[in-house]
Design a protein around this motif. Structure first.
Motif, PDB file in Angstrom:
ATOM      1  N   GLY A  63       0.797  -1.217   0.000  1.00 36.62           N
ATOM      2  CA  GLY A  63       0.000   0.000   0.000  1.00 36.62           C
ATOM      3  C   GLY A  63       0.830   1.268   0.000  1.00 36.62           C
ATOM      4  N   ARG A  64       2.137   1.129  -0.140  1.00 36.95           N
ATOM      5  CA  ARG A  64       3.016   2.297  -0.227  1.00 36.95           C
ATOM      6  C   ARG A  64       4.339   1.875  -0.856  1.00 36.95           C
ATOM      7  N   PHE A  65       5.089   2.859  -1.322  1.00 39.28           N
ATOM      8  CA  PHE A  65       6.413   2.582  -1.862  1.00 39.28           C
ATOM      9  C   PHE A  65       7.398   2.405  -0.718  1.00 39.28           C
ATOM     10  N   MET A  66       8.370   1.562  -0.928  1.00 31.23           N
ATOM     11  CA  MET A  66       9.418   1.362   0.076  1.00 31.23           C
ATOM     12  C   MET A  66      10.459   2.465  -0.051  1.00 31.23           C
ATOM     13  N   PRO A  67      11.036   2.897   1.059  1.00 31.11           N
ATOM     14  CA  PRO A  67      12.122   3.878   0.971  1.00 31.11           C
ATOM     15  C   PRO A  67      13.332   3.317   0.217  1.00 31.11           C
ATOM     16  N   ASP A  68      13.516   2.007   0.290  1.00 34.99           N
ATOM     17  CA  ASP A  68      14.660   1.352  -0.347  1.00 34.99           C
ATOM     18  C   ASP A  68      14.210  -0.014  -0.858  1.00 34.99           C
ATOM     19  N   PRO A  69      14.246  -0.252  -2.175  1.00 33.70           N
ATOM     20  CA  PRO A  69      13.771  -1.536  -2.702  1.00 33.70           C
ATOM     21  C   PRO A  69      14.579  -2.736  -2.214  1.00 33.70           C
ATOM     22  N   ARG A  70      15.753  -2.491  -1.648  1.00 26.91           N
ATOM     23  CA  ARG A  70      16.531  -3.601  -1.089  1.00 26.91           C
ATOM     24  C   ARG A  70      15.891  -4.161   0.173  1.00 26.91           C
ATOM     25  N   GLN A  71      14.852  -3.509   0.664  1.00 27.98           N
ATOM     26  CA  GLN A  71      14.128  -4.002   1.839  1.00 27.98           C
ATOM     27  C   GLN A  71      13.198  -5.163   1.493  1.00 27.98           C
ATOM     28  N   ALA A  72      12.983  -5.399   0.222  1.00 27.66           N
ATOM     29  CA  ALA A  72      12.111  -6.504  -0.184  1.00 27.66           C
ATOM     30  C   ALA A  72      12.759  -7.831   0.196  1.00 27.66           C
ATOM     31  N   PRO A  73      11.969  -8.776   0.679  1.00 31.34           N
ATOM     32  CA  PRO A  73      12.532 -10.092   0.997  1.00 31.34           C
ATOM     33  C   PRO A  73      13.162 -10.740  -0.233  1.00 31.34           C
ATOM     34  N   HIS A  74      14.129 -11.574   0.012  1.00 28.51           N
ATOM     35  CA  HIS A  74      14.848 -12.255  -1.068  1.00 28.51           C
ATOM     36  C   HIS A  74      13.882 -13.024  -1.978  1.00 28.51           C
TER      37      HIS A  74
END
Length: 97
Positions: A63-74
């Motif tokens: 429901g929102r953009f992440m501040p850093d896409p590296r926060q996405a789980p592997h």
């Protein structure tokens, strides 16, 4: 008078990953259709394509953009990388665990 819809725990989890999404969630929220893939492929480098794909799909899920896409789980990065033909999903993924 303010009304609270979320518990404190729910509010702290809002807009963030809490573990890896289940396979059904990956298929529902992280699937890239033809229009999505066209937008992703317009990016020049692998890390830009994967980061853009992560932002595009996590906004659907969180429901929102992440501040850093590296926060996405592997698992998310792997699923997206497979769809866009990137062999090494670690270009944007956070370390597993």
């Amino acid at each position: 008078m303010a009304v609270e819809f979320l518990t404190d725990e729910q509010a702290s989890r809002y807009g963030a990953f809490y573990g890896a999404p289940a396979r059904a969630e990956l298929e529902r929220f992280f699937f890239l259709d033809d229009a999505d893939r066209e937008k992703v492929q317009a990016k020049r480098r692998a890390h830009n394509r994967l980061g853009f794909a992560a932002q595009l799909t996590t906004v659907r899920f969180l429901g929102r953009f992440m501040p850093d896409p590296r926060q996405a789980p592997h698992e998310v990065a792997e699923y997206l990388a497979e769809q866009v033909g990137i062999a090494d999903a670690s270009v944007t993924a956070a370390s597993p665990g």
